[in-house]
Write a protein that holds these residues in place. Structure first.
Motif: not given
Length: 208
Positions: A67-68, A71, A75, A134-135, A137-138, A141-142
């Protein structure tokens, strides 16, 4: 450069992680105890808790890494790409990086078996859905930051991520019940479903 102490700690963590996933996928998540995981690596329960908060933390450790990575891939997408394309390309073009992330800690085959165990274990599935929210939502925002909009005033970032997340969930369910267990099958299935989003949302489904 990694020191000897750091290398030893990393190897202990990875050994515990592999042991945990192997036990979860062979005898069941609920049936596996932390003592059994620690015993499989010949360490104490106390050592297990130095690396993981509990069984759930271990169950999702590899997924958290992927997941990281995803994301980060979003980006890094070119700023001119439309939001949905950025999500799509981050997933498809970043696939090798995601696979390498998995392979750096556990065999891919074990990770895939754990994925199916999550889908078939109510407690893990509930945690998976919570983590996915939660992911998302992240990611929203990105996207908002990329597009220069206020995520709390403009619904589009969350809507785009919700659509993308929905495709991922459909793909997961389909793959978990299919006979094709390969990693590449997930990528191809996801690509196929993402390509159908436009027609599914705006097209006429009826045939003459």
């Amino acid at each position: 450069m990694e020191t000897l102490r750091e290398r030893k700690k990393r190897r202990t963590r990875e050994a515990l992680l592999r042991a945990a996933l192997e036990l979860f996928t062979t005898q069941g998540y609920e049936q596996t105890t932390i003592d059994e995981i620690a015993e499989a690596v010949d360490v104490s329960q106390r050592t297990f808790f130095r690396y993981f908060a509990g069984k759930e933390d271990a169950a999702f450790a590899v997924q958290a890494m992927t997941e990281e990575a995803f994301v980060a891939a979003v980006r890094a997408r070119p700023p001119h790409e439309a939001p949905m394309k950025a999500l799509r390309q981050a997933f498809l073009e970043g696939w090798d990086t995601i696979r390498e992330t998995v392979e750096s800690v556990v065999p891919v085959e074990l990770h895939l078996r754990m994925y199916r165990s999550i889908e078939s274990t109510p407690a893990l599935l509930a945690a998976h859905l919570r983590r996915s929210a939660a992911t998302e939502e992240t990611l929203a925002r990105v996207l908002a930051e990329r597009e220069g909009v206020d995520v709390d005033a403009d619904p589009r970032p969350r809507l785009a991520v919700a659509v993308f997340g929905g495709v991922i969930r459909v793909t997961e369910r389909h793959w978990c019940t299919s006979e094709d267990f390969g990693l590449e099958s997930i990528r191809m299935l996801t690509a196929t479903y993402l390509d159908q989003v436009g027609s599914a949302l705006t097209g006429n489904w009826r045939t003459s």
